[in-house]
Write an enzyme that holds these catalytic residues in place. Structure first.
Site, PDB file in Angstrom:
ATOM      1  N   TRP A   1       0.813  -1.362  -0.586  1.00 38.83           N
ATOM      2  CA  TRP A   1      -0.046  -0.080   0.172  1.00 38.83           C
ATOM      3  C   TRP A   1       0.782   1.035   0.339  1.00 38.83           C
ATOM      4  CZ3 TRP A   1      -4.566  -0.977  -1.869  1.00 38.83           C
ATOM      5  CH2 TRP A   1      -5.121  -1.995  -2.085  1.00 38.83           C
TER       6      TRP A   1
ATOM      7  N   ASP B   1      -0.960   6.586   6.330  1.00 38.81           N
ATOM      8  CA  ASP B   1      -2.282   5.685   6.149  1.00 38.81           C
ATOM      9  C   ASP B   1      -2.841   4.815   7.264  1.00 38.81           C
ATOM     10  OD1 ASP B   1      -3.699   3.967   4.726  1.00 38.81           O
ATOM     11  OD2 ASP B   1      -2.608   3.247   2.883  1.00 38.81           O
TER      12      ASP B   1
ATOM     13  N   LYS C   1     -12.367  -1.397   7.162  1.00 43.33           N
ATOM     14  CA  LYS C   1     -11.953  -2.340   8.031  1.00 43.33           C
ATOM     15  C   LYS C   1     -12.198  -1.948   9.748  1.00 43.33           C
ATOM     16  CE  LYS C   1      -8.940  -1.710   4.665  1.00 43.33           C
ATOM     17  NZ  LYS C   1      -8.571  -2.908   3.693  1.00 43.33           N
TER      18      LYS C   1
HETATM   19  N1  PMP Z   1      -4.079   1.364   2.528  1.00 44.14           N
HETATM   20  C1  PMP Z   1      -4.118   0.371   3.134  1.00 44.14           C
HETATM   21  C2  PMP Z   1      -3.339   0.369   4.255  1.00 44.14           C
HETATM   22  C3  PMP Z   1      -5.388  -0.282   2.358  1.00 44.14           C
HETATM   23  O1  PMP Z   1      -5.693  -1.554   3.285  1.00 44.14           O
HETATM   24  C4  PMP Z   1      -5.906  -0.324   1.323  1.00 44.14           C
HETATM   25  C5  PMP Z   1      -7.186  -1.243   1.389  1.00 44.14           C
HETATM   26  N2  PMP Z   1      -7.537  -2.548   2.177  1.00 44.14           N
HETATM   27  C6  PMP Z   1      -5.920   0.725   0.925  1.00 44.14           C
HETATM   28  C7  PMP Z   1      -4.871   2.259   1.547  1.00 44.14           C
HETATM   29  C8  PMP Z   1      -6.876   1.274  -0.312  1.00 44.14           C
HETATM   30  O2  PMP Z   1      -7.873   1.557   0.532  1.00 44.14           O
HETATM   31  P1  PMP Z   1      -9.011   2.109  -1.307  1.00 44.14           P
HETATM   32  O3  PMP Z   1      -9.871   0.539  -1.324  1.00 44.14           O
HETATM   33  O4  PMP Z   1     -10.235   2.315  -0.479  1.00 44.14           O
HETATM   34  O5  PMP Z   1      -8.572   2.666  -1.904  1.00 44.14           O
END
Ligand code: PMP
Length: 367
Positions: free
Chosen positions: A105, A174, A198
């Site tokens: 991520w 994040d 989450k």
């Molecule tokens: N950052 C993290 C730590 C994630 O776990 C996720 C999605 N699993 C995202 C960003 C991306 O999020 P989204 O699918 O809402 O764009």
């Protein structure tokens, strides 16, 4: 009930039953309006109360100081991979930012940011994401507009157990998969963002918490819905916000408050994750977690069965049997394989123990 399962999904993830029941109770007629929250104007008095109360409760839960703004945006965590550089890069002349990449991520965030500025990697790219290099080895740029990291890498299970010290350079984090699961000092951050699906609600809304001096520096090409200054000036109502997702998030915040707040969530997270990690340690190599001990996530535990690269047939059998026992969504991310056990706030200590008992039983039968 007959269809009852225990949901260990990495996200969208389990919501507290009490939250879903409350939403169900109010579905057809919210607060005697005769309509559902989905059908309320985002400018109505009822919705204004919902969004205000949701923000107030978040401020209470995280002890957010007054010089930080709270935004409710769309676009998910991925939207923020763009919004962060678009809003924060030009707060210093070099348009440079430092990224601490510890998993997929943060890697994706760094890649997206490269469209807009000079992005510099703070740590060398590892062959596998299983550790966080010691901060004394980090190569930080004092002229960076911000330093970015991901507090919990949902796929690889790499979680920071501390807040990085970046001196005067604002820290951006994040927290999509660990917000409201541990106490943090908000004043250590320039900006925090988190998708809701989450720990804090359903998909559709993304939280941004940002220090007010960092607002107002958006690049001219920044889409208006991502411009923090515009959204802030309109209390997140520049355009129609994800009203129902904000409502559900508000119910989750009330649920957390009623259970003792973030400290209670953190205690439970330690109990739950310790139960799983202790079993892994005691399994003499039957279950393996590839991560360094100092960065093991309390939220997402990646597990292989049969070291070192996993016995895929046995892992498939585990997932099949788990499902028969109504323990669902335990498959590891396709890029990692194996299992992944996600233990967000809505998963209880008791439910975690049911899984641990199943894992012990499976080990006894298959080792
Ligand atoms: N950052 C993290 C730590 C994630 O776990 C996720 C999605 N699993 C995202 C960003 C991306 O999020 P989204 O699918 O809402 O764009």
């Amino acid at each position: 009930a007959e269809n009852q399962v225990i949901n260990f999904s990495p996200g969208p993830a389990k919501l507290p039953a009490e939250v879903l029941e409350q939403a169900q109770k109010e579905l057809m007629n919210y607060n005697n309006t005769g309509v559902s929250v989905m059908e309320l104007s985002h400018r109505s008095a009822d919705f204004t109360k919902i969004i205000t109360r949701t923000e107030d409760n978040l401020r209470k839960l995280l002890n957010i100081p007054d010089n930080y703004k709270v935004l409710f945006l769309q676009g998910g965590g991925t939207g923020q991979f763009s919004a962060v550089p678009l809003n924060l890069l030009s707060h210093k002349p070099d348009l440079a930012a430092d990224y601490i990449v510890t998993g997929s991520w943060s890697a994706k965030a760094a890649q997206e940011a490269q469209k807009y500025g000079k992005i510099h990697q703070v740590v060398p790219k590892p062959s596998t994401y299983t550790e966080i290099p010691d901060s004394i080895t980090w190569n930080l740029n004092p002229n960076a507009s911000y330093v970015y990291y991901c507090a919990n890498e949902t796929i690889h299970g790499v979680e920071f157990q501390y807040i990085p010290d970046t001196g005067d350079v604002p820290l951006v984090v994040d927290m999509s998969s660990n917000i409201l699961t541990r106490n943090v000092d908000i004043t250590k951050f320039g900006a925090i963002f988190a998708g809701a699906q989450k720990n804090i609600g359903c998909a559709g809304v993304t939280l941004v918490i940002i220090r007010d001096d960092l607002i107002g520096h958006a690049l001219p090409i920044c889409p208006i819905i991502f411009d923090f200054k515009v959204q802030c000036g309109n209390n997140s109502l520049y355009n129609t916000p994800p009203t129902y997702s904000i409502y559900i998030m508000g119910l989750v915040f009330e649920w957390i408050l009623a259970r003792g707040g973030v400290s209670a969530m953190e205690r439970a997270a330690i109990t739950k994750s310790s139960a799983v990690y202790d079993l892994i340690e005691d399994s003499q190599g039957f279950y393996v977690c590839p991560l360094n001990k100092d960065c093991r996530s309390r939220m997402n535990v990646p597990v292989r069965i049969g070291a070192p690269n996993g016995d895929e047939a046995l892992e498939r059998k585990f997932l099949e049997e788990a499902e028969k026992n109504r323990l669902i969504s335990l498959k590891g991310h396709r890029s990692v394989g194996g299992l992944r056990i996600s233990l967000y706030n809505a998963v209880s200590v008791e439910e975690t123990q049911v899984l641990v008992n199943f894992m012990k039983d499976f080990m006894a039968r298959h080792r």
